[in-house]
Design a protein around this motif. Structure first.
Motif, PDB file in Angstrom:
ATOM      1  N   GLY A  65       0.830   0.261  23.845  1.00 16.94           N
ATOM      2  CA  GLY A  65      -0.390  -0.687  22.006  1.00 16.94           C
ATOM      3  C   GLY A  65      -0.343  -1.886  22.282  1.00 16.94           C
ATOM      4  N   SER A  66       0.816  -2.224  23.015  1.00 24.59           N
ATOM      5  CA  SER A  66       0.619  -4.059  22.521  1.00 24.59           C
ATOM      6  C   SER A  66      -0.390  -4.176  23.879  1.00 24.59           C
ATOM      7  CB  SER A  66       1.913  -4.591  23.045  1.00 24.59           C
ATOM      8  OG  SER A  66       2.771  -4.048  23.645  1.00 24.59           O
ATOM      9  N   MET A 107      -3.443   2.842   8.985  1.00 23.63           N
ATOM     10  CA  MET A 107      -2.916   1.752   8.644  1.00 23.63           C
ATOM     11  C   MET A 107      -5.075   1.443   7.739  1.00 23.63           C
ATOM     12  SD  MET A 107      -1.382   0.059  11.028  1.00 23.63           S
ATOM     13  CE  MET A 107      -2.175   0.974  12.244  1.00 23.63           C
ATOM     14  N   HIS A 108      -6.019   1.622   8.129  1.00 25.69           N
ATOM     15  CA  HIS A 108      -7.345   1.749   7.725  1.00 25.69           C
ATOM     16  C   HIS A 108      -7.816   2.718   7.945  1.00 25.69           C
ATOM     17  CE1 HIS A 108      -6.190  -2.747   8.005  1.00 25.69           C
ATOM     18  NE2 HIS A 108      -6.454  -2.275   9.304  1.00 25.69           N
ATOM     19  N   SER A 115      -1.110   4.322  13.837  1.00 31.09           N
ATOM     20  CA  SER A 115      -0.578   3.622  14.837  1.00 31.09           C
ATOM     21  C   SER A 115       0.741   5.439  15.685  1.00 31.09           C
ATOM     22  CB  SER A 115       1.037   2.599  14.519  1.00 31.09           C
ATOM     23  OG  SER A 115       1.565   3.146  15.303  1.00 31.09           O
ATOM     24  N   PRO A 128       7.177  -0.193  16.358  1.00 29.45           N
ATOM     25  CA  PRO A 128       6.713  -0.084  14.747  1.00 29.45           C
ATOM     26  C   PRO A 128       8.232  -0.288  13.922  1.00 29.45           C
ATOM     27  CG  PRO A 128       5.996   2.246  15.837  1.00 29.45           C
ATOM     28  CD  PRO A 128       6.311   1.533  16.290  1.00 29.45           C
ATOM     29  N   ARG A 184       4.067  -2.560   9.462  1.00 24.88           N
ATOM     30  CA  ARG A 184       3.230  -3.165   8.034  1.00 24.88           C
ATOM     31  C   ARG A 184       4.122  -1.459   7.420  1.00 24.88           C
ATOM     32  NH1 ARG A 184      -1.992  -2.595   5.863  1.00 24.88           N
ATOM     33  NH2 ARG A 184      -2.694  -1.946   7.688  1.00 24.88           N
ATOM     34  N   TYR A 185       3.659  -0.461   7.863  1.00 17.91           N
ATOM     35  CA  TYR A 185       3.677   0.855   6.866  1.00 17.91           C
ATOM     36  C   TYR A 185       4.830   1.350   7.151  1.00 17.91           C
ATOM     37  CZ  TYR A 185       3.211   1.716  11.723  1.00 17.91           C
ATOM     38  OH  TYR A 185       3.875   2.263  13.261  1.00 17.91           O
ATOM     39  N   TYR A 186       6.360   0.562   7.836  1.00 16.94           N
ATOM     40  CA  TYR A 186       7.505   1.209   7.951  1.00 16.94           C
ATOM     41  C   TYR A 186       8.705   0.383   6.996  1.00 16.94           C
ATOM     42  CZ  TYR A 186      10.734   3.313  11.187  1.00 16.94           C
ATOM     43  OH  TYR A 186      11.275   4.514  11.713  1.00 16.94           O
ATOM     44  N   PRO A 187       9.306   1.308   6.361  1.00 14.40           N
ATOM     45  CA  PRO A 187      10.143   0.971   6.007  1.00 14.40           C
ATOM     46  C   PRO A 187      11.274  -0.056   5.349  1.00 14.40           C
ATOM     47  CG  PRO A 187       9.792   3.754   5.125  1.00 14.40           C
ATOM     48  CD  PRO A 187       9.116   3.102   6.965  1.00 14.40           C
ATOM     49  N   TYR A 215       8.003   9.004  13.816  1.00  8.24           N
ATOM     50  CA  TYR A 215       9.568   8.535  13.021  1.00  8.24           C
ATOM     51  C   TYR A 215       8.414   8.993  11.779  1.00  8.24           C
ATOM     52  CZ  TYR A 215      10.184   5.385  16.211  1.00  8.24           C
ATOM     53  OH  TYR A 215      10.617   4.488  17.097  1.00  8.24           O
ATOM     54  N   CYS A 257       2.181   5.756  17.746  1.00  8.36           N
ATOM     55  CA  CYS A 257       3.851   5.295  17.782  1.00  8.36           C
ATOM     56  C   CYS A 257       4.599   5.893  16.581  1.00  8.36           C
ATOM     57  CB  CYS A 257       4.117   3.692  18.157  1.00  8.36           C
ATOM     58  SG  CYS A 257       2.823   3.003  18.440  1.00  8.36           S
ATOM     59  N   ALA A 258       3.876   5.623  15.728  1.00 11.18           N
ATOM     60  CA  ALA A 258       4.817   6.012  14.705  1.00 11.18           C
ATOM     61  C   ALA A 258       4.627   7.237  14.331  1.00 11.18           C
ATOM     62  CB  ALA A 258       4.654   5.236  13.221  1.00 11.18           C
ATOM     63  N   ASP A 284       0.148   7.691   5.736  1.00 15.78           N
ATOM     64  CA  ASP A 284       1.094   6.309   5.285  1.00 15.78           C
ATOM     65  C   ASP A 284       0.796   5.457   6.627  1.00 15.78           C
ATOM     66  OD1 ASP A 284       2.416   6.207   2.987  1.00 15.78           O
ATOM     67  OD2 ASP A 284       4.048   6.412   3.741  1.00 15.78           O
ATOM     68  N   ILE A 285       0.477   6.064   7.783  1.00 20.99           N
ATOM     69  CA  ILE A 285       0.675   5.302   8.941  1.00 20.99           C
ATOM     70  C   ILE A 285      -1.007   5.558   9.415  1.00 20.99           C
ATOM     71  CG2 ILE A 285       2.938   6.019  10.373  1.00 20.99           C
ATOM     72  CD1 ILE A 285       1.296   8.041  12.287  1.00 20.99           C
ATOM     73  N   LYS A 309      13.344   2.753  19.070  1.00 15.91           N
ATOM     74  CA  LYS A 309      13.775   3.041  18.337  1.00 15.91           C
ATOM     75  C   LYS A 309      14.279   4.278  18.194  1.00 15.91           C
ATOM     76  CE  LYS A 309      16.963   1.031  14.209  1.00 15.91           C
ATOM     77  NZ  LYS A 309      16.213   1.073  12.931  1.00 15.91           N
ATOM     78  N   VAL A 349       2.925  -5.069  15.563  1.00 11.19           N
ATOM     79  CA  VAL A 349       2.279  -4.904  17.444  1.00 11.19           C
ATOM     80  C   VAL A 349       2.186  -6.664  18.374  1.00 11.19           C
ATOM     81  CG1 VAL A 349       0.187  -4.686  16.206  1.00 11.19           C
ATOM     82  CG2 VAL A 349       0.262  -3.221  18.473  1.00 11.19           C
ATOM     83  N   GLU A 356      11.830   8.786   8.647  1.00 10.55           N
ATOM     84  CA  GLU A 356      11.406   7.454   8.129  1.00 10.55           C
ATOM     85  C   GLU A 356      10.508   6.627   7.507  1.00 10.55           C
ATOM     86  OE1 GLU A 356      14.397   5.085  10.818  1.00 10.55           O
ATOM     87  OE2 GLU A 356      14.987   6.563  11.414  1.00 10.55           O
ATOM     88  N   VAL A 357       9.381   6.997   8.824  1.00  8.84           N
ATOM     89  CA  VAL A 357       8.235   7.183   7.326  1.00  8.84           C
ATOM     90  C   VAL A 357       8.075   8.603   6.957  1.00  8.84           C
ATOM     91  CG1 VAL A 357       6.068   6.200   7.856  1.00  8.84           C
ATOM     92  CG2 VAL A 357       7.445   5.685   9.298  1.00  8.84           C
TER      93      VAL A 357
END
Lengths: 450, 450
Positions: free
Chosen positions: A295-296, A60-61, A40, B421, B361-364, A46, A42-43, A57-58, A326, B426, A51-52
């Motif tokens: 992304g959306s 996803m696959h 992601s 995120p 999903r990965y966000y705390p 973070y 966008c993450a 962690d970001i 955020k 999404v 925060e992450v």
């Protein structure tokens, strides 16, 4: 059916997954120049701000996860040619140059960072930010740095600036325009976000263009206007340009901003689709062509493209560019046109404004919320912006629905909202802003109160 | 214009304030039997559980505040007679019996707790809950108690039960019906809320009617089914009946459930309006008459009544009963019909369901969210329920707008939602539930996938 998808971002991978969902047999191959897939972007900020926990962690696959679903992923692979007559794609990967045939080709090539044409952008310590690898490199460099300058006060610039601040750096953001987040917020709403960033310790310089970046081998400073800002890290967050090179090569029509597609996400070339940041879309309010580098949006387009590819019917509708961000504790979001954009499009408007609370007044933790609602002179809502320390995202969604349904401020003000003291005010701030717009509309239209 | 308003709750006081907003000269008098005015009865449980510090905090205005705005408030005053011919109201207050004239009378008499017709409801330690004074008395009694039984698992019952639990009591909730929150949630969604309450330590007994309350002078136990629950505190949260006595006395037509009003909030008697829990409304989905005993409904009705009273035009529209509650960390909400209510009304439905997350999903801190969306067989959305530890209220509002606009699940699934995120997925859980409803609809209608 042999589907080749170029690009391993949200648009490309969602297209792949959605084709697989509807068609168990399609032969699906995704080619990406990136080292990672299914993360992601966008993450990234973070992770930087802690925060992450980490960049892993970001993600996803892994490519293996896709292979299990019989989707073949080629990473660190560059497409070099497309032949739309022969229907082949030529790519250079780990095992050299190869040419493969396609029945359907999907271009999800995204965008690439725009680099301002000034001196010094090639110095060590100057970064653009687009991929996970960019994020990792910036983070590593930042861990040895003291002062950062982020050029560009769009969403990504601000999010990265906050990430660097949280890493302990002294951070300055410079923006050529006289306000931050100019694509989504009006100056008055942007000022609230700016106030928060400044309170946190970020310096914001507005209305000054990047003159040059100075340093020997490594960056030492950034000159904006007549000021030289010391810096050992510079991030250029000066926008993203759609990657249209392959589309051009394939002969796809390019529109005003990017690759032109119809509402099934088909380009002008048969059997070539395009999705994501590399395409242009229509604005639901003005009807004009625009970009929607979200992304959306990419995921929604991917779902439409996939359905059409497997023979189902789906259409992608004009966009409102609903967005939310955020930064620290502050959430801000927008949908539709800003007041400034409306005026630029020749639409006369009134703006309902309300500063209210996110919970009942007496409830501990009630946060200030600012709502600005833009309406045309018939009262139709065409945009909305919000800033608060909680509960902005879903309100943006409510407003996205209201705008897409063509609601007037008067109709919205009669809508039934839920209420409980720990989560809302008895009259929602959105309703109050709609009522303010109704009042202003009466004054502008010179009609008596009714 | 002399306006007399009977009732000092949300309906009465909002009517007063809104008349004053539009008419600086009206002579406005509010008569209430309550000792306090302008407090939030919805917040009583949150004082009990310690989230709001004290009962004083939830009193938003004192009678003096209203007097400053030239609104006269008579507390602890009972209206004894209404003469709609002479247009007078007779009340008994601190200075005895008085008769005053009105030009417009507003009945905002609310409701009174229903007391089940069983033995022992008059014992010491048995309470109903409606006013701030009730809240104070229960809290005081609870501070000397060990075991509480709350009879009735509607919203108020559950919120009070949780308040008592947080005060350190051992709490049992009993409900005659086979599920909790039967007015707003289907059994499957109610079960999620029940699981949370049980996890927190509340015992829930379903499907058993209150047989009797036992004790000498003070309550000692509650008999439900064949079990006697020890208790030194009992709260009867067995529903509220509209207070229609004064309306009947004035000759106002009473409908199926409560005082009948038109969409301007006028009763059948000239110059008598009624708002709040004492009136009946129309259900926006079924078209049938129903009740809407919500503070938010009372306030919206008050605003409509006030506008009509001062000669402006405003209409109160049929309701969807959008509601939200927060118990502990759990937020749950609903709007429109439940699946059970739909079937009772002869509406065949499909229910889209989705369990998803409130953040990437990965966000705390991503929390589970459950969404259930009820659609008729043409796909039109007629209800929605949600449970999660955050961000439910605004999603209920989005769904309220979707239902009031007559959206189908297919239309909703194409709506543009915002994404970042830390605040959303999404693809929003609402969209996923709408898609599930679309899938089920295709199966039920036997149409091929399109």
């Amino acid at each position: 059916m042999r589907v080749v998808i170029v690009g391993g971002g949200a648009g490309g991978l969602s297209t792949a997954s959605n084709i697989r969902k509807h068609d168990k047999d399609a032969d699906i191959k995704v080619i990406t120049r990136d080292k990672h897939v299914a993360y992601s972007p966008c993450a990234i900020p973070y992770v930087m701000c802690g925060e992450v926990e980490c960049f892993d962690d970001i993600v996803m696959h892994r490519p293996e996860d896709y292979r299990e679903r019989n989707i073949d992923i080629l990473t660190e692979t560059e497409v070099e040619a497309i032949d739309p007559q022969k229907k082949t794609v030529t790519y250079r990967g780990k095992d050299g140059l190869r040419e493969i045939p396609y029945d359907v080709l999907v271009l999800a090539t995204g965008g690439s960072p725009f680099i301002p044409p000034v001196e010094g952008t090639d110095l060590e310590g100057v970064f653009t930010i687009r991929t996970l690898t960019d994020g990792e490199r910036i983070t590593e460099w930042a861990s040895k740095s003291k002062r950062a300058v982020v050029v560009g006060a769009g969403l990504i610039g601000l999010e990265i600036a906050y990430g660097l601040l949280r890493m302990g750096l002294e951070v300055t953001v410079t923006e050529m325009l006289p306000q931050i987040v100019p694509r989504s917020l009006d100056p008055d709403m942007a000022a609230i976000v700016q106030g928060y960033l400044e309170e946190k310790g970020i310096r914001v310089i507005l209305g000054k263009a990047l003159d040059r970046i100075v340093g020997d081998e490594r960056v030492e400073g950034v000159v904006v206007g007549d000021e030289c800002l010391e810096a050992d890290l510079v991030v250029l967050a000066t926008g993203v340009r759609p990657e249209t090179k392959l589309a051009r090569m394939a002969g796809c029509e390019i529109g005003q901003w990017a690759v032109k597609v119809n509402d099934r996400m088909q380009t002008s070339v048969p059997d070539i689709y395009a999705v994501g940041d590399c395409v242009e879309v229509y604005d639901a309010v003005t009807g004009f062509r625009t970009q929607s580098p979200l992304g959306s949006t990419a995921v929604r387009q991917a779902r439409v493209a996939a359905k059409n590819i497997v023979g189902m019917d789906a259409r992608f509708r004009p966009v409102l560019n609903a967005m939310v961000s955020k930064i620290g504790e502050l959430e801000f979001g927008a949908v539709g046109l800003t007041e400034v954009m409306a005026l630029q499009n020749g639409i006369k408007v009134v703006s309902g404004k309300k500063r209210a609370l996110t919970k009942a007044r007496y409830y501990p933790g009630a946060e200030r919320i600012d709502v600005k609602m833009i309406c045309d002179l018939r009262g139709r809502i065409i945009g909305c912006q919000m800033v608060a320390k909680e509960r902005v995202a879903e309100r943006v969604d409510t407003m996205s629905l209201a705008i897409s349904q063509g609601l007037t401020c008067s109709e919205l003000s009669e809508t039934e909202f839920s209420y409980a003291p720990p989560v809302s005010m008895v009259i929602d701030p959105i309703i109050l802003a709609a009522e303010d717009a109704c009042e202003k509309l009466k004054r502008v239209n010179g009609r008596p109160q009714d």
